[in-house]
Design a protein around this motif. Structure first.
Motif, PDB file in Angstrom:
ATOM      1  N   MET A   1      50.768  -2.591  -1.607  1.00  0.00           N
ATOM      2  CA  MET A   1      51.255  -3.038  -2.915  1.00  0.00           C
ATOM      3  C   MET A   1      51.948  -4.402  -2.906  1.00  0.00           C
ATOM      4  SD  MET A   1      50.659  -0.172  -4.749  1.00  0.00           S
ATOM      5  CE  MET A   1      51.696  -0.261  -6.191  1.00  0.00           C
ATOM      6  N   SER A   2      52.288  -4.940  -1.726  1.00  0.00           N
ATOM      7  CA  SER A   2      53.289  -6.010  -1.693  1.00  0.00           C
ATOM      8  C   SER A   2      52.966  -7.234  -2.551  1.00  0.00           C
ATOM      9  CB  SER A   2      53.567  -6.424  -0.256  1.00  0.00           C
ATOM     10  OG  SER A   2      52.359  -6.822   0.345  1.00  0.00           O
ATOM     11  N   ASP A   3      51.732  -7.692  -2.584  1.00  0.00           N
ATOM     12  CA  ASP A   3      51.395  -8.855  -3.420  1.00  0.00           C
ATOM     13  C   ASP A   3      50.616  -8.436  -4.667  1.00  0.00           C
ATOM     14  OD1 ASP A   3      52.472 -10.896  -1.676  1.00  0.00           O
ATOM     15  OD2 ASP A   3      50.825 -10.469  -0.309  1.00  0.00           O
ATOM     16  N   SER A   4      50.782  -7.182  -5.068  1.00  0.00           N
ATOM     17  CA  SER A   4      49.871  -6.623  -6.083  1.00  0.00           C
ATOM     18  C   SER A   4      50.386  -6.751  -7.517  1.00  0.00           C
ATOM     19  CB  SER A   4      49.617  -5.150  -5.772  1.00  0.00           C
ATOM     20  OG  SER A   4      50.773  -4.391  -6.052  1.00  0.00           O
ATOM     21  N   TYR A   5      49.493  -6.438  -8.435  1.00  0.00           N
ATOM     22  CA  TYR A   5      49.760  -6.427  -9.873  1.00  0.00           C
ATOM     23  C   TYR A   5      49.375  -5.038 -10.378  1.00  0.00           C
ATOM     24  CZ  TYR A   5      49.999 -11.425  -9.164  1.00  0.00           C
ATOM     25  OH  TYR A   5      50.357 -12.667  -8.707  1.00  0.00           O
ATOM     26  N   PRO A   6      50.251  -4.040 -10.199  1.00  0.00           N
ATOM     27  CA  PRO A   6      49.829  -2.644 -10.379  1.00  0.00           C
ATOM     28  C   PRO A   6      49.259  -2.293 -11.754  1.00  0.00           C
ATOM     29  CG  PRO A   6      51.923  -2.742  -9.236  1.00  0.00           C
ATOM     30  CD  PRO A   6      51.617  -4.136  -9.671  1.00  0.00           C
TER      31      PRO A   6
ATOM     32  N   LYS B   1      43.075   5.110  -9.458  1.00  0.00           N
ATOM     33  CA  LYS B   1      43.576   4.917 -10.825  1.00  0.00           C
ATOM     34  C   LYS B   1      44.668   5.941 -11.130  1.00  0.00           C
ATOM     35  CE  LYS B   1      40.519   4.868 -14.064  1.00  0.00           C
ATOM     36  NZ  LYS B   1      39.206   5.147 -14.679  1.00  0.00           N
ATOM     37  N   SER B   2      44.377   7.179 -10.734  1.00  0.00           N
ATOM     38  CA  SER B   2      45.322   8.262 -10.998  1.00  0.00           C
ATOM     39  C   SER B   2      46.620   8.046 -10.200  1.00  0.00           C
ATOM     40  CB  SER B   2      44.630   9.581 -10.632  1.00  0.00           C
ATOM     41  OG  SER B   2      45.538  10.624 -10.604  1.00  0.00           O
ATOM     42  N   PHE B   3      46.473   7.659  -8.931  1.00  0.00           N
ATOM     43  CA  PHE B   3      47.659   7.438  -8.085  1.00  0.00           C
ATOM     44  C   PHE B   3      48.533   6.324  -8.660  1.00  0.00           C
ATOM     45  CE2 PHE B   3      49.755   5.040  -4.657  1.00  0.00           C
ATOM     46  CZ  PHE B   3      50.577   6.031  -4.151  1.00  0.00           C
ATOM     47  N   LEU B   4      47.906   5.184  -9.003  1.00  0.00           N
ATOM     48  CA  LEU B   4      48.687   4.050  -9.519  1.00  0.00           C
ATOM     49  C   LEU B   4      49.348   4.413 -10.852  1.00  0.00           C
ATOM     50  CD1 LEU B   4      46.211   1.127  -8.671  1.00  0.00           C
ATOM     51  CD2 LEU B   4      48.448   1.530  -7.613  1.00  0.00           C
ATOM     52  N   THR B   5      48.614   5.153 -11.709  1.00  0.00           N
ATOM     53  CA  THR B   5      49.168   5.553 -13.009  1.00  0.00           C
ATOM     54  C   THR B   5      50.376   6.469 -12.812  1.00  0.00           C
ATOM     55  OG1 THR B   5      46.953   5.384 -13.948  1.00  0.00           O
ATOM     56  CG2 THR B   5      48.567   6.604 -15.241  1.00  0.00           C
ATOM     57  N   ASP B   6      50.227   7.481 -11.958  1.00  0.00           N
ATOM     58  CA  ASP B   6      51.341   8.415 -11.704  1.00  0.00           C
ATOM     59  C   ASP B   6      52.520   7.702 -11.054  1.00  0.00           C
ATOM     60  OD1 ASP B   6      49.919  10.479 -12.783  1.00  0.00           O
ATOM     61  OD2 ASP B   6      49.327  11.372 -10.861  1.00  0.00           O
ATOM     62  N   LEU B   7      52.218   6.834 -10.101  1.00  0.00           N
ATOM     63  CA  LEU B   7      53.277   6.091  -9.399  1.00  0.00           C
ATOM     64  C   LEU B   7      54.118   5.300 -10.393  1.00  0.00           C
ATOM     65  CD1 LEU B   7      54.525   4.765  -6.771  1.00  0.00           C
ATOM     66  CD2 LEU B   7      52.711   3.064  -6.961  1.00  0.00           C
ATOM     67  N   LEU B   8      53.455   4.581 -11.301  1.00  0.00           N
ATOM     68  CA  LEU B   8      54.179   3.747 -12.256  1.00  0.00           C
ATOM     69  C   LEU B   8      54.929   4.610 -13.277  1.00  0.00           C
ATOM     70  CD1 LEU B   8      51.436   1.008 -12.746  1.00  0.00           C
ATOM     71  CD2 LEU B   8      53.645   0.711 -11.618  1.00  0.00           C
ATOM     72  N   ALA B   9      54.280   5.683 -13.763  1.00  0.00           N
ATOM     73  CA  ALA B   9      54.916   6.537 -14.777  1.00  0.00           C
ATOM     74  C   ALA B   9      56.146   7.245 -14.200  1.00  0.00           C
ATOM     75  CB  ALA B   9      53.909   7.555 -15.305  1.00  0.00           C
TER      76      ALA B   9
ATOM     77  N   ALA C   1      63.404   9.343  -3.494  1.00  0.00           N
ATOM     78  CA  ALA C   1      63.701  10.765  -3.254  1.00  0.00           C
ATOM     79  C   ALA C   1      63.160  11.649  -4.379  1.00  0.00           C
ATOM     80  CB  ALA C   1      65.208  10.959  -3.104  1.00  0.00           C
ATOM     81  N   GLN C   2      63.185  11.140  -5.615  1.00  0.00           N
ATOM     82  CA  GLN C   2      62.698  11.952  -6.748  1.00  0.00           C
ATOM     83  C   GLN C   2      61.178  11.949  -6.871  1.00  0.00           C
ATOM     84  OE1 GLN C   2      64.553  10.830 -10.512  1.00  0.00           O
ATOM     85  NE2 GLN C   2      66.541  10.653  -9.509  1.00  0.00           N
ATOM     86  N   VAL C   3      60.598  10.764  -6.661  1.00  0.00           N
ATOM     87  CA  VAL C   3      59.161  10.610  -6.946  1.00  0.00           C
ATOM     88  C   VAL C   3      58.277  11.078  -5.789  1.00  0.00           C
ATOM     89  CG1 VAL C   3      57.367   8.887  -7.478  1.00  0.00           C
ATOM     90  CG2 VAL C   3      59.611   8.724  -8.580  1.00  0.00           C
TER      91      VAL C   3
END
Ligand SMILES: [Zn+2]
Length: 340
Positions: free
Chosen positions: A237-242, A278-286, A303-305
């Protein structure tokens, strides 16, 4: 007697030293199209795609160091005697670009290095300075490995650390001689290469893992390759645009392809991996946004996510436990506007 002793020592050493694993496993994907899957190592090398054209060869990505690219060149020469005339940099990261100098050394005439215009800029602005950062950081790495080796008692751990040390020292030597190659043929949105029976499309479909990722698409063979905008490991993710990344993956999903190779992990058939990402990035951001909105710090958010993502994605990625926390940290920094 002395000769016999050295012969016996040689035989004994051969018996305990396993044959070095090849750096790449070559797998045919379509007629004249091959995936070169890199063996995981102390210093990561990316995969490559080898595309044999009518008159030459195109290679996607060049790994972390020239010796790795030379190992791939040896494999290419087993497949065809045609020269490599096109090398692609899918994006600017070190593990996809730093072996580039091996290609003009092997085929000095008419070599084109293809990338997006953004990636060329990134190699010049960020990639070249990063070689210096690695050069300065390697002696510390070597010191750390030596320290761990001195303390290790398990023969398996010792063997692994010895191998790491050898690789680290070799990598440092290669960094000292490294000449990063700047792309010679760039584009903003798309470019098509036609070579008789083979058509290769180079597509920039939006920001993703970086702001310059390209997709290499063979429409007739229904084959797609990219660097790290989609692959078998947890997204880097480091240089990414999620947020853009999700939209870019939606655009990629519309391409008509059946076989896919990313920069890490194996070959995928079908489009399931796009859905997972797509699902992973969506869940990660939400989930991260939700935690942040309640005032959670970065560590509290992890710890929560993490347990929620683990329940859903632990089996989707082989490196999930190791690398998922870093993706939450990146998402938290992005949501909080903390760019440090
Ligand atoms: Zn990579």
């Amino acid at each position: 007697m002395k000769r016999l002793v050295s012969l016996l020592l040689f035989i004994a050493a051969a018996a305990v030293t396993p044959a070095a694993e090849p750096l790449f496993t070559i797998t045919p994907i379509a007629d004249g199209v091959y995936a070169a899957i890199s063996t995981p190592q102390y210093k990561t090398n990316c995969n490559a795609m080898i595309i044999v054209l009518d008159d030459s060869v195109l290679v996607v990505d060049t790994h972390s160091k020239p010796s790795a690219a030379r190992a791939l060149i040896t494999e290419i020469k087993k497949i065809t005697d045609k020269p490599v005339r096109f090398v692609v940099n899918t994006h600017f990261h070190w593990d996809h670009t730093q072996g580039g100098q091996a290609y003009p050394a092997a085929w000095p005439l008419n070599l084109e290095i293809i990338s997006s215009e953004k990636t060329r800029e990134n190699i010049e602005r960020v990639g070249i300075p990063r070689v210096k950062t690695q050069l300065l950081g390697m002696p510390k790495d070597i010191y750390r490995i030596k320290g761990e080796l001195a303390k290790a008692t398990d023969p398996k751990v010792q063997a692994k650390l010895q191998d790491d040390l050898k690789q680290a020292e070799g990598f440092l030597e290669e960094l000292k001689q490294m000449q990063l190659q700047l792309p010679t043929l760039t584009f903003e949105r798309s470019m098509i290469l036609r070579r008789g029976s083979r058509t290769v499309q180079f597509l920039f479909l939006g920001n993703a893992h970086t702001d310059g990722d390209i997709w290499v698409y063979l429409p007739k063979e229904k084959v797609l390759a990219c660097g790290d905008a989609l692959h078998g490991w947890v997204p880097f993710m480091s240089d990414s645009y999620p947020y853009d990344w999700i939209k870019t993956l939606e655009a990629v999903e519309k391409l008509d392809f059946e076989h896919f190779l990313g920069g890490h992990g194996g070959v995928f058939h079908g489009k399931e991996q796009i859905k997972v990402w797509k699902s992973f990035l969506t869940d990660l951001l939400a989930e991260t946004t939700q935690a942040y909105s309640t005032g959670a710090t970065m560590n509290e958010t992890v710890a929560q996510v993490l347990p929620k993502l683990t329940a859903k994605y632990n089996t989707s990625f082989p490196d999930f436990a190791q690398r998922a926390p870093g993706t939450i940290e990146k998402a938290w920094r992005m949501v909080s506007g903390d760019t440090k």
